[in-house]
Design a protein around this motif. Structure first.
Motif, mmCIF file in Angstrom:
data_model
loop_
_atom_site.group_PDB
_atom_site.id
_atom_site.type_symbol
_atom_site.label_atom_id
_atom_site.label_comp_id
_atom_site.label_asym_id
_atom_site.label_seq_id
_atom_site.Cartn_x
_atom_site.Cartn_y
_atom_site.Cartn_z
ATOM 1 N N GLY A 1 -18.970 21.406 1.469
ATOM 2 C CA GLY A 1 -19.981 21.496 0.426
ATOM 3 C C GLY A 1 -20.279 22.923 0.058
ATOM 4 O O GLY A 1 -19.472 23.824 0.308
ATOM 5 N N LEU A 2 -21.450 23.111 -0.532
ATOM 6 C CA LEU A 2 -21.875 24.427 -1.004
ATOM 7 C C LEU A 2 -22.930 24.991 -0.058
ATOM 8 O O LEU A 2 -23.888 24.292 0.309
ATOM 9 C CB LEU A 2 -22.456 24.297 -2.412
ATOM 10 C CG LEU A 2 -23.094 25.546 -3.024
ATOM 11 C CD1 LEU A 2 -22.060 26.647 -3.212
ATOM 12 C CD2 LEU A 2 -23.771 25.200 -4.349
ATOM 13 N N VAL A 3 -22.766 26.253 0.310
ATOM 14 C CA VAL A 3 -23.713 26.904 1.204
ATOM 15 C C VAL A 3 -23.868 28.359 0.784
ATOM 16 O O VAL A 3 -22.924 28.950 0.237
ATOM 17 C CB VAL A 3 -23.252 26.788 2.675
ATOM 18 C CG1 VAL A 3 -21.953 27.520 2.896
ATOM 19 C CG2 VAL A 3 -24.329 27.256 3.634
ATOM 20 N N GLN A 4 -25.032 28.916 1.031
ATOM 21 C CA GLN A 4 -25.256 30.322 0.697
ATOM 22 C C GLN A 4 -24.642 31.234 1.748
ATOM 23 O O GLN A 4 -24.475 30.823 2.911
ATOM 24 C CB GLN A 4 -26.747 30.595 0.596
ATOM 25 C CG GLN A 4 -27.423 29.912 -0.580
ATOM 26 C CD GLN A 4 -28.876 30.323 -0.727
ATOM 27 O OE1 GLN A 4 -29.487 30.866 0.198
ATOM 28 N NE2 GLN A 4 -29.434 30.073 -1.899
ATOM 29 N N PRO A 5 -24.303 32.451 1.377
ATOM 30 C CA PRO A 5 -23.798 33.407 2.377
ATOM 31 C C PRO A 5 -24.764 33.543 3.550
ATOM 32 O O PRO A 5 -25.976 33.604 3.358
ATOM 33 C CB PRO A 5 -23.694 34.713 1.578
ATOM 34 C CG PRO A 5 -23.468 34.268 0.170
ATOM 35 C CD PRO A 5 -24.296 33.016 0.013
ATOM 36 N N GLY A 6 -24.189 33.559 4.753
ATOM 37 C CA GLY A 6 -25.000 33.615 5.957
ATOM 38 C C GLY A 6 -25.383 32.264 6.500
ATOM 39 O O GLY A 6 -25.916 32.158 7.613
#
Length: 115
Positions: free
Chosen positions: A10-15
Protein backbone atom coordinates in the motif's frame (compact mmCIF):
# COMPACT_ATOMS: atom_id res chain seq x y z
CA UNK A 1 2.91 -26.74 -8.36
CA UNK A 2 3.08 -24.14 -5.64
CA UNK A 3 0.83 -21.13 -5.32
CA UNK A 4 1.98 -18.00 -3.51
CA UNK A 5 -0.57 -15.45 -2.33
CA UNK A 6 0.67 -12.12 -1.04
CA UNK A 7 -1.05 -9.61 1.20
CA UNK A 8 -0.13 -6.23 2.55
CA UNK A 9 1.48 -3.39 0.72
CA UNK A 10 0.00 0.00 0.00
CA UNK A 11 0.88 3.64 0.45
CA UNK A 12 2.95 4.86 3.38
CA UNK A 13 4.76 8.07 4.23
CA UNK A 14 8.56 8.20 4.45
CA UNK A 15 9.70 6.89 7.82
CA UNK A 16 6.62 4.75 8.17
CA UNK A 17 6.20 1.01 8.45
CA UNK A 18 4.45 -1.64 6.43
CA UNK A 19 4.16 -5.41 6.55
CA UNK A 20 3.92 -7.96 3.77
CA UNK A 21 2.84 -11.55 4.08
CA UNK A 22 2.88 -14.49 1.70
CA UNK A 23 1.19 -17.86 2.04
CA UNK A 24 2.31 -20.90 0.09
CA UNK A 25 0.03 -23.77 -0.85
CA UNK A 26 0.11 -26.77 -3.13
CA UNK A 27 2.98 -29.22 -3.42
CA UNK A 28 4.98 -28.08 -0.39
CA UNK A 29 8.39 -29.51 0.47
CA UNK A 30 9.97 -28.91 3.86
CA UNK A 31 13.39 -27.96 2.47
CA UNK A 32 13.00 -24.61 0.76
CA UNK A 33 13.98 -20.97 0.66
CA UNK A 34 11.40 -18.20 0.73
CA UNK A 35 12.05 -14.58 0.07
CA UNK A 36 10.99 -11.20 -1.19
CA UNK A 37 12.15 -9.48 -4.34
CA UNK A 38 11.21 -6.06 -5.63
CA UNK A 39 11.13 -4.30 -8.95
CA UNK A 40 10.97 -0.55 -9.33
CA UNK A 41 9.95 1.09 -12.63
CA UNK A 42 12.77 0.90 -15.14
CA UNK A 43 14.90 -1.29 -12.91
CA UNK A 44 15.70 -4.96 -12.68
CA UNK A 45 14.08 -7.17 -10.09
CA UNK A 46 16.32 -7.46 -7.04
CA UNK A 47 16.47 -9.64 -3.97
CA UNK A 48 15.33 -7.87 -0.82
CA UNK A 49 15.56 -10.65 1.74
CA UNK A 50 15.33 -14.40 1.94
CA UNK A 51 15.10 -17.01 4.64
CA UNK A 52 15.80 -20.72 4.56
CA UNK A 53 13.58 -23.36 6.12
CA UNK A 54 16.24 -23.53 8.85
CA UNK A 55 15.93 -19.83 9.58
CA UNK A 56 19.08 -18.42 7.99
CA UNK A 57 18.53 -14.99 6.49
CA UNK A 58 20.08 -12.72 3.87
CA UNK A 59 19.30 -9.07 3.18
CA UNK A 60 20.30 -6.65 0.49
CA UNK A 61 22.53 -3.99 2.03
CA UNK A 62 20.06 -1.18 1.43
CA UNK A 63 17.46 -2.67 3.79
CA UNK A 64 19.68 -4.05 6.55
CA UNK A 65 18.57 -2.75 9.93
CA UNK A 66 15.20 -1.62 8.56
CA UNK A 67 13.53 -4.77 7.19
CA UNK A 68 12.99 -8.07 8.96
CA UNK A 69 12.04 -11.31 7.26
CA UNK A 70 10.44 -14.14 9.19
CA UNK A 71 8.60 -17.36 8.47
CA UNK A 72 6.18 -19.82 9.99
CA UNK A 73 7.02 -23.28 8.67
CA UNK A 74 3.86 -24.80 10.13
CA UNK A 75 1.71 -22.32 8.18
CA UNK A 76 3.98 -22.11 5.12
CA UNK A 77 4.09 -18.35 5.36
CA UNK A 78 6.80 -15.73 5.05
CA UNK A 79 6.52 -12.15 6.22
CA UNK A 80 8.49 -8.98 5.67
CA UNK A 81 8.30 -6.19 8.23
CA UNK A 82 9.50 -2.93 6.70
CA UNK A 83 10.39 -0.02 8.97
CA UNK A 84 11.86 3.41 8.32
CA UNK A 85 10.65 3.23 4.75
CA UNK A 86 12.22 5.49 2.15
CA UNK A 87 10.92 6.69 -1.21
CA UNK A 88 13.51 4.49 -2.89
CA UNK A 89 11.78 1.44 -1.38
CA UNK A 90 8.88 2.09 -3.74
CA UNK A 91 8.44 -0.96 -5.95
CA UNK A 92 6.33 -3.99 -6.67
CA UNK A 93 7.29 -6.62 -4.13
CA UNK A 94 7.18 -10.28 -5.12
CA UNK A 95 7.11 -13.32 -2.89
CA UNK A 96 9.44 -16.10 -4.00
CA UNK A 97 9.86 -19.73 -3.09
CA UNK A 98 12.55 -22.15 -4.23
CA UNK A 99 12.22 -25.88 -3.61
CA UNK A 100 13.42 -29.00 -5.40
CA UNK A 101 15.10 -26.90 -8.07
CA UNK A 102 11.90 -25.05 -8.94
CA UNK A 103 11.20 -21.35 -8.47
CA UNK A 104 7.76 -19.93 -7.81
CA UNK A 105 6.54 -16.32 -7.74
CA UNK A 106 3.61 -14.48 -6.28
CA UNK A 107 1.60 -11.99 -8.28
CA UNK A 108 3.29 -8.98 -6.70
CA UNK A 109 2.05 -6.25 -4.40
CA UNK A 110 2.70 -2.54 -4.75
CA UNK A 111 4.53 -0.63 -2.03
CA UNK A 112 4.61 3.13 -2.45
CA UNK A 113 6.53 5.39 -0.09
CA UNK A 114 5.52 8.98 -0.62
CA UNK A 115 4.44 12.05 1.27
Amino acid sequence: QVQLVESGGGLVQPGGSLGLSCAASGEIFSINVMGWYRQAPGKQRELVARITSGGSTNYVDSVKGRFTISRDNAKNTVSLQMNCLKPEDTAVYYCNRVQSGMTYWGQGTQVTVSS
